[in-house]
Design a protein around this motif. Structure first.
Motif, PDB file in Angstrom:
ATOM      1  N   ALA A  93       0.855  -1.195   0.000  1.00 50.97           N
ATOM      2  CA  ALA A  93       0.000   0.000   0.000  1.00 50.97           C
ATOM      3  C   ALA A  93       0.887   1.240   0.000  1.00 50.97           C
ATOM      4  O   ALA A  93       0.948   1.989   0.979  1.00 50.97           O
ATOM      5  CB  ALA A  93      -0.912  -0.002   1.224  1.00 50.97           C
ATOM      6  N   PRO A  94       1.605   1.483  -1.101  1.00 49.71           N
ATOM      7  CA  PRO A  94       2.638   2.519  -1.120  1.00 49.71           C
ATOM      8  C   PRO A  94       2.131   3.936  -0.929  1.00 49.71           C
ATOM      9  O   PRO A  94       2.884   4.807  -0.513  1.00 49.71           O
ATOM     10  CB  PRO A  94       3.286   2.338  -2.504  1.00 49.71           C
ATOM     11  N   GLY A  95       0.867   4.188  -1.211  1.00 51.72           N
ATOM     12  CA  GLY A  95       0.359   5.543  -1.054  1.00 51.72           C
ATOM     13  C   GLY A  95      -0.313   5.805   0.273  1.00 51.72           C
ATOM     14  O   GLY A  95      -0.900   6.872   0.471  1.00 51.72           O
ATOM     15  N   ARG A 125      -9.409   8.650   4.545  1.00 49.44           N
ATOM     16  CA  ARG A 125     -10.091   7.367   4.551  1.00 49.44           C
ATOM     17  C   ARG A 125      -9.177   6.284   5.134  1.00 49.44           C
ATOM     18  O   ARG A 125      -7.972   6.276   4.887  1.00 49.44           O
ATOM     19  CB  ARG A 125     -10.477   6.941   3.128  1.00 49.44           C
ATOM     20  N   SER A 126      -9.792   5.365   5.887  1.00 50.92           N
ATOM     21  CA  SER A 126      -9.065   4.217   6.433  1.00 50.92           C
ATOM     22  C   SER A 126      -9.963   3.005   6.353  1.00 50.92           C
ATOM     23  O   SER A 126     -10.924   2.874   7.105  1.00 50.92           O
ATOM     24  CB  SER A 126      -8.662   4.470   7.897  1.00 50.92           C
ATOM     25  N   LEU A 127      -9.638   2.085   5.411  1.00 49.28           N
ATOM     26  CA  LEU A 127     -10.494   0.930   5.182  1.00 49.28           C
ATOM     27  C   LEU A 127      -9.797  -0.405   5.444  1.00 49.28           C
ATOM     28  O   LEU A 127     -10.414  -1.308   5.997  1.00 49.28           O
ATOM     29  CB  LEU A 127     -11.028   0.926   3.739  1.00 49.28           C
ATOM     30  N   SER A 128      -8.557  -0.545   5.046  1.00 49.05           N
ATOM     31  CA  SER A 128      -7.970  -1.876   4.932  1.00 49.05           C
ATOM     32  C   SER A 128      -7.293  -2.377   6.194  1.00 49.05           C
ATOM     33  O   SER A 128      -6.440  -1.701   6.781  1.00 49.05           O
ATOM     34  CB  SER A 128      -6.948  -1.888   3.789  1.00 49.05           C
ATOM     35  N   ASN A 129      -7.664  -3.594   6.583  1.00 50.59           N
ATOM     36  CA  ASN A 129      -6.935  -4.385   7.559  1.00 50.59           C
ATOM     37  C   ASN A 129      -5.885  -5.202   6.804  1.00 50.59           C
ATOM     38  O   ASN A 129      -5.607  -4.947   5.638  1.00 50.59           O
ATOM     39  CB  ASN A 129      -7.901  -5.269   8.345  1.00 50.59           C
ATOM     40  N   SER A 130      -5.311  -6.229   7.450  1.00 57.06           N
ATOM     41  CA  SER A 130      -4.258  -7.005   6.782  1.00 57.06           C
ATOM     42  C   SER A 130      -4.720  -7.579   5.451  1.00 57.06           C
ATOM     43  O   SER A 130      -4.011  -7.507   4.447  1.00 57.06           O
ATOM     44  CB  SER A 130      -3.780  -8.149   7.688  1.00 57.06           C
ATOM     45  N   LEU A 175      -3.026  -6.786   1.812  1.00 57.04           N
ATOM     46  CA  LEU A 175      -2.436  -7.826   0.966  1.00 57.04           C
ATOM     47  C   LEU A 175      -3.133  -7.939  -0.383  1.00 57.04           C
ATOM     48  O   LEU A 175      -2.537  -8.413  -1.354  1.00 57.04           O
ATOM     49  CB  LEU A 175      -2.483  -9.166   1.704  1.00 57.04           C
ATOM     50  N   GLN A 176      -4.382  -7.475  -0.450  1.00 54.30           N
ATOM     51  CA  GLN A 176      -5.138  -7.500  -1.702  1.00 54.30           C
ATOM     52  C   GLN A 176      -5.175  -6.126  -2.375  1.00 54.30           C
ATOM     53  O   GLN A 176      -5.911  -5.928  -3.344  1.00 54.30           O
ATOM     54  CB  GLN A 176      -6.587  -7.947  -1.432  1.00 54.30           C
ATOM     55  N   GLN A 177      -4.362  -5.201  -1.885  1.00 59.85           N
ATOM     56  CA  GLN A 177      -4.444  -3.807  -2.336  1.00 59.85           C
ATOM     57  C   GLN A 177      -4.301  -3.674  -3.851  1.00 59.85           C
ATOM     58  O   GLN A 177      -4.998  -2.882  -4.482  1.00 59.85           O
ATOM     59  CB  GLN A 177      -3.370  -2.973  -1.643  1.00 59.85           C
ATOM     60  N   ASN A 203      -7.253   4.594   0.268  1.00 59.41           N
ATOM     61  CA  ASN A 203      -6.799   4.384   1.643  1.00 59.41           C
ATOM     62  C   ASN A 203      -5.736   5.404   2.008  1.00 59.41           C
ATOM     63  O   ASN A 203      -4.595   5.296   1.555  1.00 59.41           O
ATOM     64  CB  ASN A 203      -6.196   2.985   1.783  1.00 59.41           C
ATOM     65  N   ASP A 204      -6.092   6.399   2.822  1.00 55.90           N
ATOM     66  CA  ASP A 204      -5.064   7.302   3.332  1.00 55.90           C
ATOM     67  C   ASP A 204      -4.293   6.640   4.464  1.00 55.90           C
ATOM     68  O   ASP A 204      -3.104   6.876   4.641  1.00 55.90           O
ATOM     69  CB  ASP A 204      -5.711   8.600   3.820  1.00 55.90           C
ATOM     70  N   TRP A 205      -5.021   5.816   5.247  1.00 58.39           N
ATOM     71  CA  TRP A 205      -4.422   5.047   6.337  1.00 58.39           C
ATOM     72  C   TRP A 205      -4.837   3.584   6.187  1.00 58.39           C
ATOM     73  O   TRP A 205      -5.991   3.308   5.894  1.00 58.39           O
ATOM     74  CB  TRP A 205      -4.917   5.528   7.700  1.00 58.39           C
ATOM     75  N   VAL A 206      -3.901   2.651   6.397  1.00 55.42           N
ATOM     76  CA  VAL A 206      -4.243   1.233   6.479  1.00 55.42           C
ATOM     77  C   VAL A 206      -3.905   0.742   7.886  1.00 55.42           C
ATOM     78  O   VAL A 206      -3.106   1.345   8.604  1.00 55.42           O
ATOM     79  CB  VAL A 206      -3.508   0.397   5.415  1.00 55.42           C
TER      80      VAL A 206
END
Length: 368
Positions: free
Chosen positions: A25-27, A191-196, A200-202, A211-214
């Protein structure tokens, strides 16, 4: 000499897995999740292992305070938010971010004077049905927070139920993203949506996810939420539970092993007794056939796990002896393999590590 059972924490692997999350999730900025005593690894070790994270996230308010006392100066997020009005003061005093997932928490913030500006994460329930406002309630909750003096930034947050299986038959990630976008339409904030699983599916979700925050958790500790193996995800184990053979028995056909005599030898075999049991956090539910490493050779558990000991098949390791090294999970034996055999998940095994187990630190592949 102490009992020959120890858990070695690999800080180098923690750093590697954090870097892996960042590459997926480089961004995005990263909340390193350190709840449950950093998944059994120790809060202070979690802070050091994830020193390059943009922030740390956890559940326990007392451990959030402890992070500050240990010297963590970057953001801290309380993933379940505050539990009573008295906790509001902590947010300003220590500069904590707080999740807000119910109207009662909104009221606590409305009725308690904030002496310092705070940031909050407003949680939307997009189908997991644990915490959060439904999409059609979300904008109203946002408006009430926005009207509170002292609320600075509002991050918009949700949590995926099935990020390891994008096309889950009951609730897909795509549907949760759709609901999130609908409920958050027109609202300002990161925005913050992704857990692990989402991290991994980003690559597969990048067209629809912003996703601003993961918030990676289990992947930082070398486990997976499902789907591929840790090795396939290029993750490294961060905890190795290791012990030694403390006794050897030679069986003949018909001999049984352990409480309940649940295992019976069908022919001559050698059994080793390992200094580890369910009082150390090893799952009592682990059945015959659960993998174990002895002197680097993969073999299996036999008989029932008892409080302080377990027994393993030494037949494939004819040179095994009292003192032979045993790996229960970690370096050379994925924790997810052990968990799957025991009918649980790697998260539970890590978190169940008992206080009586010695905890050491060492690089992966360099166990004492």
């Amino acid at each position: 000499m102490p009992r020959p059972l120890s858990a070695t924490i690999h800080l180098d692997s923690m750093r590697h897995n954090l870097a892996r999350a960042r590459s997926c999730a480089p961004g995005s900025k990263i909340w390193g999740v350190v709840k449950a005593n950093a998944y059994g690894h120790g809060l202070e070790r979690g802070m050091r292992g994830f020193a390059d994270a943009d922030g740390l996230a956890l559940i326990e308010t007392e451990n959030a305070v402890r992070l500050r006392e240990l010297g963590w100066t970057r953001p801290v997020l309380l993933l379940e938010g505050i539990f009573e009005a008295a906790d509001v003061a902590l947010l300003g005093e220590y500069g904590f971010n707080s999740a807000v997932h119910c109207i009662e928490q909104v009221k606590m913030l409305e009725y308690t004077k904030l002496f310092s500006p705070i940031d909050v994460h407003l949680k939307m329930n997009t189908g997991m049905n644990r915490l959060g406002f439904k999409p059609d309630e979300y904008a109203a909750a946002y408006a009430r927070l926005r009207a509170i003096p002292g609320i600075r930034n509002i991050t918009l947050m949700t949590h995926f139920a099935n990020a390891d299986e994008l096309e889950h038959p009951r609730l897909t990630v795509h549907e949760q993203v759709r609901r999130f976008q609908q409920g958050a339409q027109g609202l300002a904030g990161e925005r913050s949506l992704s857990n692990s699983g989402g991290v991994l599916q980003q690559a597969l979700l990048s067209a629809e996810l912003s996703n601003d925050w993961v918030r990676p958790g289990i992947m930082l500790y070398g486990g997976t939420p499902g789907g591929k193996t840790a090795a396939e995800y290029k993750l490294r184990p961060t905890m190795t539970l290791a012990s030694s053979i403390i006794g050897i028995q030679h069986l003949t056909a018909g001999d049984t092993v352990g409480y309940g005599s649940s295992f019976q030898a069908t022919g001559p075999m050698t059994v080793g007794v390992v200094a580890c049991g369910y009082a150390d956090g090893y799952p009592r539910s682990a059945p015959h056939g659960t993998p174990v490493l002895v002197d680097g050779v993969r073999t299996t558990l036999v008989g029932r796990v008892s409080m302080d000991m377990m027994t393993v098949d030494l037949t494939p390791i004819p040179n095994a002896r009292v003192g032979s090294k045993v790996v229960l999970w970690g370096d050379g034996l994925p924790i997810d393999d052990v968990a799957a055999s025991a009918g649980t998940i790697g998260y539970e095994l890590m978190c169940a590590l008992a206080p009586r187990v010695r905890v050491l630190e060492g690089a992966l592949g360099q166990l004492a």
